[in-house]
Design an enzyme around this catalytic site. Structure first.
Site, PDB file in Angstrom:
ATOM      1  N   CYS A   1      13.098  27.822  44.345  1.00  0.00           N
ATOM      2  CA  CYS A   1      14.460  28.336  44.387  1.00  0.00           C
ATOM      3  C   CYS A   1      15.402  27.193  44.048  1.00  0.00           C
ATOM      4  O   CYS A   1      14.983  26.044  43.935  1.00  0.00           O
ATOM      5  CB  CYS A   1      14.781  28.806  45.804  1.00  0.00           C
ATOM      6  SG  CYS A   1      13.537  29.924  46.466  1.00  0.00           S
TER       7      CYS A   1
ATOM      8  N   ARG B   1      15.687  28.160  38.120  1.00  0.00           N
ATOM      9  CA  ARG B   1      14.705  27.926  39.183  1.00  0.00           C
ATOM     10  C   ARG B   1      14.290  29.216  39.885  1.00  0.00           C
ATOM     11  O   ARG B   1      13.359  29.223  40.689  1.00  0.00           O
ATOM     12  CB  ARG B   1      15.278  26.957  40.232  1.00  0.00           C
ATOM     13  CG  ARG B   1      15.577  25.589  39.667  1.00  0.00           C
ATOM     14  CD  ARG B   1      16.148  24.687  40.735  1.00  0.00           C
ATOM     15  NE  ARG B   1      15.167  24.414  41.757  1.00  0.00           N
ATOM     16  CZ  ARG B   1      14.260  23.448  41.704  1.00  0.00           C
ATOM     17  NH1 ARG B   1      14.229  22.660  40.656  1.00  0.00           N
ATOM     18  NH2 ARG B   1      13.398  23.272  42.676  1.00  0.00           N
TER      19      ARG B   1
ATOM     20  N   TRP C   1      13.497  32.502  43.982  1.00  0.00           N
ATOM     21  CA  TRP C   1      12.288  32.954  43.298  1.00  0.00           C
ATOM     22  C   TRP C   1      11.301  33.263  44.415  1.00  0.00           C
ATOM     23  O   TRP C   1      10.861  32.376  45.136  1.00  0.00           O
ATOM     24  CB  TRP C   1      11.751  31.846  42.386  1.00  0.00           C
ATOM     25  CG  TRP C   1      10.569  32.240  41.564  1.00  0.00           C
ATOM     26  CD1 TRP C   1      10.552  33.043  40.470  1.00  0.00           C
ATOM     27  CD2 TRP C   1       9.216  31.793  41.745  1.00  0.00           C
ATOM     28  NE1 TRP C   1       9.275  33.137  39.971  1.00  0.00           N
ATOM     29  CE2 TRP C   1       8.440  32.388  40.722  1.00  0.00           C
ATOM     30  CE3 TRP C   1       8.581  30.957  42.665  1.00  0.00           C
ATOM     31  CZ2 TRP C   1       7.072  32.168  40.606  1.00  0.00           C
ATOM     32  CZ3 TRP C   1       7.222  30.736  42.543  1.00  0.00           C
ATOM     33  CH2 TRP C   1       6.486  31.351  41.519  1.00  0.00           C
TER      34      TRP C   1
ATOM     35  N   ASN D   1      14.328  25.942  49.919  1.00  0.00           N
ATOM     36  CA  ASN D   1      13.432  25.989  48.761  1.00  0.00           C
ATOM     37  C   ASN D   1      12.093  25.420  49.214  1.00  0.00           C
ATOM     38  O   ASN D   1      12.044  24.268  49.650  1.00  0.00           O
ATOM     39  CB  ASN D   1      14.027  25.144  47.620  1.00  0.00           C
ATOM     40  CG  ASN D   1      13.035  24.924  46.498  1.00  0.00           C
ATOM     41  OD1 ASN D   1      12.189  25.769  46.244  1.00  0.00           O
ATOM     42  ND2 ASN D   1      13.133  23.786  45.825  1.00  0.00           N
ATOM     43  N   GLY D   2      11.039  26.207  49.148  1.00  0.00           N
ATOM     44  CA  GLY D   2       9.727  25.712  49.590  1.00  0.00           C
ATOM     45  C   GLY D   2       9.006  26.786  50.380  1.00  0.00           C
ATOM     46  O   GLY D   2       9.349  27.973  50.290  1.00  0.00           O
TER      47      GLY D   2
ATOM     48  N   GLU E   1      -0.660  26.558  22.831  1.00  0.00           N
ATOM     49  CA  GLU E   1       0.746  26.433  23.218  1.00  0.00           C
ATOM     50  C   GLU E   1       1.591  27.538  22.561  1.00  0.00           C
ATOM     51  O   GLU E   1       2.490  28.102  23.182  1.00  0.00           O
ATOM     52  CB  GLU E   1       1.260  25.032  22.847  1.00  0.00           C
ATOM     53  CG  GLU E   1       2.746  24.794  23.032  1.00  0.00           C
ATOM     54  CD  GLU E   1       3.263  25.022  24.463  1.00  0.00           C
ATOM     55  OE1 GLU E   1       2.470  25.205  25.384  1.00  0.00           O
ATOM     56  OE2 GLU E   1       4.500  25.051  24.627  1.00  0.00           O
TER      57      GLU E   1
ATOM     58  N   LYS F   1       3.868  30.224  24.560  1.00  0.00           N
ATOM     59  CA  LYS F   1       5.294  30.483  24.274  1.00  0.00           C
ATOM     60  C   LYS F   1       5.504  31.964  23.984  1.00  0.00           C
ATOM     61  O   LYS F   1       6.450  32.578  24.466  1.00  0.00           O
ATOM     62  CB  LYS F   1       5.786  29.680  23.058  1.00  0.00           C
ATOM     63  CG  LYS F   1       5.978  28.218  23.230  1.00  0.00           C
ATOM     64  CD  LYS F   1       7.162  27.813  24.071  1.00  0.00           C
ATOM     65  CE  LYS F   1       6.789  27.664  25.507  1.00  0.00           C
ATOM     66  NZ  LYS F   1       6.304  26.394  25.948  1.00  0.00           N
TER      67      LYS F   1
ATOM     68  N   GLU G   1       5.047  34.194  27.133  1.00  0.00           N
ATOM     69  CA  GLU G   1       6.037  33.874  28.165  1.00  0.00           C
ATOM     70  C   GLU G   1       7.417  34.477  27.874  1.00  0.00           C
ATOM     71  O   GLU G   1       8.081  34.979  28.780  1.00  0.00           O
ATOM     72  CB  GLU G   1       6.098  32.347  28.215  1.00  0.00           C
ATOM     73  CG  GLU G   1       7.200  31.722  28.964  1.00  0.00           C
ATOM     74  CD  GLU G   1       7.100  30.201  28.954  1.00  0.00           C
ATOM     75  OE1 GLU G   1       6.727  29.607  27.926  1.00  0.00           O
ATOM     76  OE2 GLU G   1       7.424  29.619  29.985  1.00  0.00           O
TER      77      GLU G   1
ATOM     78  N   HIS H   1     -17.443  34.561  18.469  1.00  0.00           N
ATOM     79  CA  HIS H   1     -18.244  34.592  19.695  1.00  0.00           C
ATOM     80  C   HIS H   1     -17.670  35.568  20.729  1.00  0.00           C
ATOM     81  O   HIS H   1     -17.963  35.444  21.915  1.00  0.00           O
ATOM     82  CB  HIS H   1     -18.345  33.179  20.285  1.00  0.00           C
ATOM     83  CG  HIS H   1     -19.077  32.230  19.374  1.00  0.00           C
ATOM     84  ND1 HIS H   1     -20.430  32.312  19.133  1.00  0.00           N
ATOM     85  CD2 HIS H   1     -18.617  31.228  18.594  1.00  0.00           C
ATOM     86  CE1 HIS H   1     -20.785  31.379  18.268  1.00  0.00           C
ATOM     87  NE2 HIS H   1     -19.702  30.705  17.920  1.00  0.00           N
TER      88      HIS H   1
ATOM     89  N   LYS I   1      11.388  27.766  36.040  1.00  0.00           N
ATOM     90  CA  LYS I   1      11.254  26.502  35.301  1.00  0.00           C
ATOM     91  C   LYS I   1      10.418  25.484  36.064  1.00  0.00           C
ATOM     92  O   LYS I   1       9.589  24.794  35.504  1.00  0.00           O
ATOM     93  CB  LYS I   1      12.653  25.946  35.045  1.00  0.00           C
ATOM     94  CG  LYS I   1      12.689  24.637  34.276  1.00  0.00           C
ATOM     95  CD  LYS I   1      12.692  24.892  32.812  1.00  0.00           C
ATOM     96  CE  LYS I   1      12.594  23.634  31.988  1.00  0.00           C
ATOM     97  NZ  LYS I   1      11.943  23.918  30.690  1.00  0.00           N
TER      98      LYS I   1
HETATM   99  O1  M6R Z   1       7.499  20.622  34.898  1.00  0.00           O
HETATM  100  P1  M6R Z   1       6.064  20.738  34.412  1.00  0.00           P
HETATM  101  O2  M6R Z   1       5.884  20.210  33.041  1.00  0.00           O
HETATM  102  O3  M6R Z   1       5.097  20.129  35.375  1.00  0.00           O
HETATM  103  O4  M6R Z   1       5.791  22.293  34.384  1.00  0.00           O
HETATM  104  C1  M6R Z   1       4.500  22.786  34.141  1.00  0.00           C
HETATM  105  C2  M6R Z   1       4.534  24.238  33.728  1.00  0.00           C
HETATM  106  O5  M6R Z   1       5.035  25.034  34.765  1.00  0.00           O
HETATM  107  C3  M6R Z   1       5.416  24.429  32.491  1.00  0.00           C
HETATM  108  O6  M6R Z   1       4.974  23.609  31.451  1.00  0.00           O
HETATM  109  C4  M6R Z   1       5.390  25.895  32.003  1.00  0.00           C
HETATM  110  O7  M6R Z   1       4.115  26.242  31.585  1.00  0.00           O
HETATM  111  C5  M6R Z   1       6.397  26.021  30.876  1.00  0.00           C
HETATM  112  N1  M6R Z   1       7.693  26.343  31.398  1.00  0.00           N
HETATM  113  C6  M6R Z   1       6.023  27.002  29.838  1.00  0.00           C
HETATM  114  O8  M6R Z   1       6.951  27.006  28.790  1.00  0.00           O
END
Ligand code: M6R
Length: 598
Positions: free
Chosen positions: A2, A27, A71, A97-98, A471, A475, A478, A494, A593
């Site tokens: 959060c 967040r 969150w 937050n936590g 990657e 993207k 996501e 395979h 994030k």
């Molecule tokens: O802050 P970090 O790089 O440790 O975050 C890791 C993942 O949560 C982050 O890379 C996530 O997969 C991305 N937001 C995806 O775009």
């Protein structure tokens, strides 16, 4: 996870809190709430995004307060479970937050004492605990004493009726104090505060802080006063704004040439020994540990390190590394995290230290938690990244990995002077190669539009482009919610070929190197199943048009470096798919994030 903010000063707290809170929306955005100290504690909270909070809340008079964007982890994303929470007597309000891992036990004993609860959350117990303690002392002491019973992770901010102060505490969730003139602030992230101040003090685990209009007092868990000098943050307010782009993600994609340049600045000389990143050289292998996009950067890093340093490199997901058996070898452990706050990666850093390994973090956010858990830090210098989808932080992670490999390769005397010279000139060319891709954004948008109704997409690459396929798939899924999978091209036969049909486009990264002929073969396998093929290929590839339905042509650079421009093209691909589908690009559903839970 959060976002939390706090304010005490001479101005009305409500607009400042909301303004700061909006910058933390990345967040979490399941629900939001605010508490202002004025005539009693005024609390308003609601399910949904901060916009809903803003639209529904009454005017609250007062110059101290706290706010929260959630969150959900414990308890559904409803108004009842939104923060702030108050105690039974309405004397305190708190945001968190936590996760309080022992909240069930705490709740049971509080209930036995007659406390009544209004939510399903773990957080609410803390409001009751602080309120009970406050009857016998000041707010800072009440928070500090209550924390003694709490297990788990937290950044708390607390206000109490009739007191122009905010008390906050931290354990494994980020918390920073912003220093103003006649006003002070608190936030989960400095980007929330940049409009108001660039002088900050980071709060460390176990500490409790009290801010008033004119003072900041930090104490440790035992109540002993702590002195810490403020730091100056170089990021400007503009850095954290959209700058005319429709989304932060697009702005951040277009910032990549500058971000890579910034990342390289002053460091290429350092590779020759002026200012080494890594000291101590007793390792004979490298282990890279990270999550999500940072993990994909690590996978690319494996190829870079093995090629330039000639030592084995392995890559592991942070949450898996932590519970894996320690190898007999003594690797250099490289932790990659843009936020520096990802709990899985921080736990992995601690584990690596416990195993006696040298540790280095590749991180974007200065002063973030991981920087205190490792032996060396390489900052990626990408500037603030607000879009949930990592873009510029990914390419600067790759840049940092090239620099790290260059240094290790130089130290290990694996690289000749000529090889180093060539690598350095390729690195210097990267911003231009990325700019070339950005100049083709319209072409990429037109191709992406054609395929935006697909339900599934497959991304294939070989060698160093296999992690780029992964990657690109991450993207795509996501932000556009299209199901995407990244595969080594040779692996389709395979199993995954069974899923291909005319409705499942395949994006193939085609490199002009020793993998070229094999990739053409793989593309033919795909076409034979009627799947449309979109190739990302070199501009001098005159053959590829015969095999692919659409081609995105990029400047030809050596394969070791082409992951950078290729991923930029595929970030644009994902962005335009999501735009066409009307998705919430900067704040995709269900994810946030910074992931400060395990
Ligand atoms: O802050 P970090 O790089 O440790 O975050 C890791 C993942 O949560 C982050 O890379 C996530 O997969 C991305 N937001 C995806 O775009």
């Amino acid at each position: 996870m959060c976002g939390i903010v706090g304010y005490v000063g001479g101005k009305e707290a409500q607009p400042i809190l909301i303004d700061c809170l909006k910058r933390l929306e990345y967040r979490g955005y399941d629900s939001a709430g605010i508490a202002v100290i004025g005539d009693g504690i005024q609390v308003y909270k609601t399910g949904g995004e901060i916009a809903a909070l803003e639209a529904g809340m009454p005017t609250m008079k007062g110059s101290a307060g706290i706010a929260h964007t959630r969150w959900a982890t414990q308890g559904r994303p409803t108004t009842e479970n939104a923060h702030p929470f108050e105690g039974c007597e309405g004397k305190v309000a708190i945001v968190h937050n936590g996760i309080i891992s022992n909240f069930m036990d705490l709740r049971e004993s509080l209930a036995a004492e007659g406390h009544e609860f209004s939510s399903e959350t773990d957080t609410e117990v803390f409001a009751h605990m602080v309120e009970a303690e406050l009857n016998s002392g000041d707010l800072l002491t009440a928070v500090r004493k209550s924390l003694k019973l709490v297990e788990g992770t937290y950044a708390f901010a607390v206000v109490a009726d009739g007191r122009d102060e905010v008390v906050a505490a931290r354990c494994e969730s980020p918390l920073v104090v912003g220093l103003g003139n006649g006003e002070n602030f608190l936030a989960s992230d400095v980007t929330a505060l940049l409009k108001y101040t660039n002088r900050v003090v980071y709060i460390l685990d176990g500490e409790v802080v009290r801010i008033t209009k004119d003072s900041v007092t930090i104490v440790d868990a035992e109540g002993k006063q702590v002195t810490r000098n403020p730091e100056r943050i170089e990021w400007s307010m503009e850095d954290a704004e959209k700058g005319g782009y429709p989304h932060f993600m697009l702005k951040e994609i277009f910032e990549q040439p500058a971000a890579i340049h910034e990342s390289l600045l002053g460091r290429i000389g350092a590779v020759d020994g002026d200012e080494p990143f890594i000291t101590g050289n007793s390792f004979s292998s490298v282990k890279i540990v990270a999550c999500g996009t940072s993990y994909n950067a690590g996978l690319v890093g494996k190829y870079i390190i093995e090629e330039l340093v000639g030592i084995p490199a392995t890559v592991q997901i942070s949450s898996e590394y932590r519970y894996s058996a320690a190898a007999r070898e003594n690797p250099l452990v490289v932790l990659i995290t843009q936020s520096g706050e990802t709990l899985d990666t921080i736990a992995a850093a601690r584990e690596a230290r416990k195993r006696g390994n040298s540790t280095v973090a590749i991180v974007n956010v200065m002063g973030s938690a991981i920087t205190r858990e490792v032996d060396h830090v390489i900052y990626t210098r990408a500037g603030p990244e607000i879009g949930v989808a990592a873009t510029k932080t990914f390419v600067t992670q790759l840049t940092a990995l090239y620099l790290l490999a260059l240094e290790l390769g130089s130290k290990g005397r694996v690289l000749t002077a000529q090889a180093k010279h060539n690598i350095v000139s390729q690195l210097r060319n990267l911003p231009r190669a990325v700019q070339d891709v950005l100049n083709q954004a319209d072409t990429i948008e037109a191709v992406a539009k054609k395929y935006s109704e697909a339900r599934d997409m497959f991304f294939i690459g070989r060698n160093i482009h296999y992690p780029i396929a992964m990657e690109a798939a991450l993207k795509t899924k996501e932000i556009s919610y299209i199901h995407g999978e990244g595969y080594p091209a040779g692996e389709l036969k395979h199993g995954p070929l069974a899923l291909l049909s005319k409705d499942s486009p395949v994006i193939a990264i085609v490199s002009r190197d020793h993998t070229y002929d094999k990739m053409i073969g793989n593309i033919s396998e795909v076409s034979a199943r009627d799947s449309p093929v979109i190739a990302v290929a070199s501009e001098d590839d005159t053959e590829i048009g015969k095999f692919a339905d659409d081609v995105i042509y990029l400047r030809n650079i050596p394969s070791l470096f082409s992951p950078v421009p290729v991923i930029v093209a595929l970030q644009l691909w994902a962005y335009y798919l999501a735009k066409e589908r009307g998705c919430s690009i900067d704040k995709p559903r269900n994810i946030a994030k910074t992931v400060t839970v395990e």
